[in-house]
Scaffold this motif. Structure first.
Motif, PDB file in Angstrom:
ATOM      1  N   SER A 103       0.828  -1.207   0.000  1.00 25.25           N
ATOM      2  CA  SER A 103       0.000   0.000   0.000  1.00 25.25           C
ATOM      3  C   SER A 103       0.864   1.260   0.000  1.00 25.25           C
ATOM      4  O   SER A 103       1.995   1.270   0.494  1.00 25.25           O
ATOM      5  CB  SER A 103      -0.894   0.029   1.244  1.00 25.25           C
ATOM      6  OG  SER A 103      -1.637  -1.161   1.343  1.00 25.25           O
ATOM      7  N   MET A 104       0.279   2.335  -0.516  1.00 24.64           N
ATOM      8  CA  MET A 104       0.969   3.634  -0.512  1.00 24.64           C
ATOM      9  C   MET A 104       0.773   4.300   0.847  1.00 24.64           C
ATOM     10  O   MET A 104      -0.367   4.459   1.298  1.00 24.64           O
ATOM     11  CB  MET A 104       0.407   4.532  -1.615  1.00 24.64           C
ATOM     12  CG  MET A 104       1.069   5.901  -1.701  1.00 24.64           C
ATOM     13  SD  MET A 104       2.809   5.818  -2.216  1.00 24.64           S
ATOM     14  CE  MET A 104       2.626   5.699  -4.004  1.00 24.64           C
ATOM     15  N   PRO A 105       1.860   4.681   1.517  1.00 27.09           N
ATOM     16  CA  PRO A 105       1.714   5.408   2.781  1.00 27.09           C
ATOM     17  C   PRO A 105       1.249   6.831   2.517  1.00 27.09           C
ATOM     18  O   PRO A 105       1.681   7.468   1.552  1.00 27.09           O
ATOM     19  CB  PRO A 105       3.120   5.378   3.372  1.00 27.09           C
ATOM     20  CG  PRO A 105       4.031   5.225   2.196  1.00 27.09           C
ATOM     21  CD  PRO A 105       3.266   4.446   1.161  1.00 27.09           C
ATOM     22  N   GLN A 106       0.367   7.319   3.366  1.00 26.72           N
ATOM     23  CA  GLN A 106      -0.071   8.717   3.231  1.00 26.72           C
ATOM     24  C   GLN A 106       1.091   9.624   3.636  1.00 26.72           C
ATOM     25  O   GLN A 106       1.689   9.451   4.686  1.00 26.72           O
ATOM     26  CB  GLN A 106      -1.305   8.961   4.117  1.00 26.72           C
ATOM     27  CG  GLN A 106      -2.521   8.155   3.687  1.00 26.72           C
ATOM     28  CD  GLN A 106      -3.757   8.482   4.503  1.00 26.72           C
ATOM     29  OE1 GLN A 106      -3.857   9.547   5.118  1.00 26.72           O
ATOM     30  NE2 GLN A 106      -4.713   7.560   4.500  1.00 26.72           N
ATOM     31  N   GLY A 107       1.396  10.573   2.758  1.00 30.49           N
ATOM     32  CA  GLY A 107       2.549  11.441   3.002  1.00 30.49           C
ATOM     33  C   GLY A 107       3.794  10.974   2.276  1.00 30.49           C
ATOM     34  O   GLY A 107       4.812  11.686   2.279  1.00 30.49           O
ATOM     35  N   GLY A 108       3.736   9.770   1.668  1.00 28.86           N
ATOM     36  CA  GLY A 108       4.827   9.292   0.836  1.00 28.86           C
ATOM     37  C   GLY A 108       6.152   9.149   1.563  1.00 28.86           C
ATOM     38  O   GLY A 108       6.200   8.839   2.757  1.00 28.86           O
ATOM     39  N   LEU A 109       7.223   9.411   0.858  1.00 28.71           N
ATOM     40  CA  LEU A 109       8.576   9.207   1.386  1.00 28.71           C
ATOM     41  C   LEU A 109       8.857  10.134   2.561  1.00 28.71           C
ATOM     42  O   LEU A 109       9.521   9.749   3.535  1.00 28.71           O
ATOM     43  CB  LEU A 109       9.603   9.435   0.262  1.00 28.71           C
ATOM     44  CG  LEU A 109      11.036   8.992   0.546  1.00 28.71           C
ATOM     45  CD1 LEU A 109      11.090   7.492   0.837  1.00 28.71           C
ATOM     46  CD2 LEU A 109      11.944   9.331  -0.644  1.00 28.71           C
ATOM     47  N   GLU A 110       8.318  11.344   2.506  1.00 33.30           N
ATOM     48  CA  GLU A 110       8.551  12.292   3.603  1.00 33.30           C
ATOM     49  C   GLU A 110       8.002  11.752   4.918  1.00 33.30           C
ATOM     50  O   GLU A 110       8.662  11.827   5.967  1.00 33.30           O
ATOM     51  CB  GLU A 110       7.910  13.650   3.273  1.00 33.30           C
ATOM     52  CG  GLU A 110       8.190  14.697   4.353  1.00 33.30           C
ATOM     53  CD  GLU A 110       7.520  16.036   4.078  1.00 33.30           C
ATOM     54  OE1 GLU A 110       7.562  16.899   4.984  1.00 33.30           O
ATOM     55  OE2 GLU A 110       6.953  16.213   2.982  1.00 33.30           O
ATOM     56  N   ALA A 111       6.785  11.193   4.873  1.00 31.35           N
ATOM     57  CA  ALA A 111       6.189  10.631   6.087  1.00 31.35           C
ATOM     58  C   ALA A 111       7.031   9.470   6.613  1.00 31.35           C
ATOM     59  O   ALA A 111       7.260   9.342   7.826  1.00 31.35           O
ATOM     60  CB  ALA A 111       4.761  10.168   5.805  1.00 31.35           C
ATOM     61  N   LEU A 112       7.511   8.621   5.716  1.00 39.68           N
ATOM     62  CA  LEU A 112       8.323   7.478   6.136  1.00 39.68           C
ATOM     63  C   LEU A 112       9.631   7.928   6.782  1.00 39.68           C
ATOM     64  O   LEU A 112      10.141   7.259   7.695  1.00 39.68           O
ATOM     65  CB  LEU A 112       8.624   6.577   4.930  1.00 39.68           C
ATOM     66  CG  LEU A 112       7.423   5.873   4.274  1.00 39.68           C
ATOM     67  CD1 LEU A 112       7.879   5.095   3.047  1.00 39.68           C
ATOM     68  CD2 LEU A 112       6.710   4.936   5.249  1.00 39.68           C
ATOM     69  N   ASN A 113      10.156   9.040   6.327  1.00 47.17           N
ATOM     70  CA  ASN A 113      11.453   9.505   6.831  1.00 47.17           C
ATOM     71  C   ASN A 113      11.343  10.365   8.087  1.00 47.17           C
ATOM     72  O   ASN A 113      12.318  10.497   8.832  1.00 47.17           O
ATOM     73  CB  ASN A 113      12.180  10.305   5.748  1.00 47.17           C
ATOM     74  CG  ASN A 113      12.756   9.404   4.670  1.00 47.17           C
ATOM     75  OD1 ASN A 113      13.106   8.257   4.937  1.00 47.17           O
ATOM     76  ND2 ASN A 113      12.859   9.916   3.444  1.00 47.17           N
ATOM     77  N   THR A 114      10.179  10.963   8.327  1.00 45.16           N
ATOM     78  CA  THR A 114      10.100  11.952   9.406  1.00 45.16           C
ATOM     79  C   THR A 114       9.122  11.590  10.528  1.00 45.16           C
ATOM     80  O   THR A 114       9.231  12.140  11.626  1.00 45.16           O
ATOM     81  CB  THR A 114       9.667  13.325   8.838  1.00 45.16           C
ATOM     82  OG1 THR A 114       8.375  13.209   8.219  1.00 45.16           O
ATOM     83  CG2 THR A 114      10.684  13.829   7.814  1.00 45.16           C
TER      84      THR A 114
END
Length: 583
Positions: A450-461
């Motif tokens: 699934s696609m995380p809401q907020g994309g790569l930025e959310a995963l990193n922060t």
């Protein structure tokens, strides 16, 4: 009329009063035999109906037993009016037998009566499922199933979806339920798996440039049975769309499910009009105590945690408090019975207040609520005279679970559920990750693709447990009909998401190599879902158990009692696939 068939000219549904004085051949199974002395009667059943056969030559009945498969030639005639049977379409006519030909003999005593097979033990029914399926009610479920699947195919095709079959033998996946594994003869020590779902293949079809795909997909999961889950295999209306958002999938799901339920719902039933209510996972757990909310139940759960931290009732301090307001007549002893239920599911107790006519309260915890706060609890829960409010106190996760179970129990005991209705909703915004206490690490909660809401930025922060996914379910009457998601088509996001769940990029290449490689060649955004066909039909037929709508189901222990599967195989078969059984 088929004059060339040696067994029958017409099926029962094509015989009517217009055939009177016609000589016909009919064929089927002997449902009933009635011997009235000089004249005998047989009720002959085929797939389409029942016909009364009269035998004035009693020799014709000799050697005939119930459930024999026979062909009869004779003349159609009008019944005497006093013997008309309005319960069957052929109730005004009968066939006078001239000749009888036994096609298939019954050699053994029947294990049960066909007409009442639904009332006997399930293990006997499943062992002799070919007899159970002769029962009209059971057979009608399977005919109905065929009609629904045919409609779904037609509807999806009309909506521009292309039906494509994906492989049954595939690679084992480390995510989800247990795989059924299939040993390879050609490649020693290696295994195929049966697909838990066509997940990777349908995503690869989107990368291949197919815009809208669907199939009535068989799925295989080695998991335990439930009333709404068949062990072993099940079918789903699997579909995927390129260049699609969550809302596009919602619209498609609403269109096909509304059309199917409106067409096939029992007479008098209401179906939720699109657009369906959309409820976040967080809201669902708060208001319904479940991520599968039954919207036929009018009761809602409210949060009273902050309120009770300011009261003097110490057992509620430091706990999450959920409350359920009910406006209904409760019989004497109702509270005791409900308390017994509460303790049976693991609750330590069950507090409550009754609202009297003068808006004062009566109940065991009334004295712990300061007078100047009593209006506040009335506002929080919307209390009126005649209401009863129940309180659930525990850690947040358990409080939600217990409140949900209590809500369901109250709805059922007080007969509050809306009748003759199919109430749909979407549940979305599921958490992407959760902490596994046993493994002591962050894991995926649901679909890892699934696609995380907020994309790569959310995963990193963000804290992984605060990240939501574009995941969603369709729920109908408290049954999860479908799960789906906007897929993660971005390789960088995919690598980072799996890294958080403990997978290296090398793991990703090995375990999901097809997707990993395909996403390097211009993958489109895509999304989809997969409503369960078996559950859909179970709901439409008002069956309590999913096995009632499956032609040849396994029992609750994942056994095929009819064909004796699973069974042992020969030593030669084991040698061919390089397997030795451990003792």
């Amino acid at each position: 009329m088929n004059t060339s068939n040696i067994y029958r000219n017409k099926t029962m549904d094509h015989i009517s009063e217009s055939d009177i004085k016609q000589t016909l051949k009919i064929a089927g199974w002997v449902e009933n035999i009635r011997d009235h002395g000089g004249v005998s009667f047989i009720d002959l059943r085929d797939m389409y109906g029942v016909m009364q056969v009269v035998m004035r030559d009693t020799d014709l009945l000799e050697g005939i037993n119930k459930e024999d498969c026979i062909s009869i030639e004779g003349m159609i005639q009008l019944r005497d009016e006093e013997t008309f049977n309005p319960k069957i379409p052929t109730g005004t006519i009968e066939l006078e037998a001239h000749t009888v030909n036994v096609l298939g003999k019954v050699y053994k005593q029947l294990p049960f009566e066909i007409m009442t097979s639904k009332e006997i033990r399930e293990d006997l029914r499943l062992k002799h499922r070919y007899l159970d399926l002769r029962n009209k009610k059971v057979k009608d479920n399977i005919i109905f199933r065929s009609q629904v699947i045919s409609f779904l195919r037609q509807k999806m095709t009309e909506m521009g979806f292309l039906e494509i079959q994906t492989p049954i033998l595939c690679a084992s996946s480390p995510e989800g339920a247990r795989d059924y594994i299939v040993p390879s003869r050609k490649f020693k020590g290696k295994f195929y798996a049966l697909p838990q779902a066509p997940q990777q293949y349908k995503q690869l079809l989107m990368v291949s440039g197919f815009d809208k795909y669907f199939q009535i997909a068989p799925c295989f999961r080695d998991e335990d049975a439930r009333a709404d889950r068949s062990p072993g295999e099940f079918y789903q209306l699997d579909f995927e769309m390129s260049f699609a958002t969550q809302e596009d999938v919602f619209h498609t799901g609403e269109e096909v499910l509304t059309a199917a339920f409106e067409k096939f719902a029992p007479e008098g039933y209401e179906v939720t009009n699109a657009p369906y209510p959309v409820i976040s996972y967080k809201q669902a757990m708060l208001e319904f105590g479940s991520d599968k909310p039954d919207l036929r139940n009018p009761l809602r759960i409210v949060d009273a945690t902050d309120f009770f931290q300011r009261c003097t009732f110490k057992p509620f301090h430091g706990k999450t408090i959920r409350a359920i307001k009910v406006h209904a007549e409760m019989s004497k002893g109702f509270h005791e019975k409900l308390l017994k239920f509460a303790t049976s599911i693991g609750m330590g107790g069950l507090g409550y207040l009754e609202v009297l006519e003068d808006k004062t309260y009566k109940g065991p915890i009334d004295k712990f609520i300061p007078d100047d706060m009593k209006n506040e609890i009335a506002e929080i829960a919307g209390l009126e005279a005649g209401d009863t409010i129940f309180f659930i106190a525990d850690k947040e996760e358990r409080a939600a679970l217990y409140a949900g179970q209590l809500r369901t129990e109250l709805g059922n005991r007080l007969d509050l559920l809306e009748k003759k209705a199919y109430r749909f909703c979407f549940v979305n915004d599921f958490p992407m990750f959760e902490y596994d206490k046993e493994a002591k690490q962050i894991i995926f909660t649901h679909n890892p693709f699934s696609m995380p809401q907020g994309g790569l930025e959310a995963l990193n922060t963000k804290d992984p447990q605060d990240i939501l996914a574009y995941q969603y379910d369709i729920v109908c009457n408290g049954v999860e009909l479908s799960s789906g998601a906007v897929r993660n088509h971005n390789l960088d996001i995919m690598v980072r998401a799996f890294e958080i769940a403990g997978y290296t990029e090398e793991d990703l290449k090995q375990k999901f190599g097809a997707l990993y490689n395909a996403f390097q060649y211009g993958a489109p955004p895509h999304a989809g879902m997969a409503p369960g066909v078996d559950r859909m039909i179970m709901l439409l037929r008002n069956e309590e158990n999913i096995r009632e709508v499956i032609p040849f189901p396994m029992n609750g222990n994942a056994q095929d009692l009819m064909c004796q599967a699973p069974n042992e195989v020969s030593e030669m078969q084991l040698r061919e696939v390089h397997i030795k059984i451990r003792q």
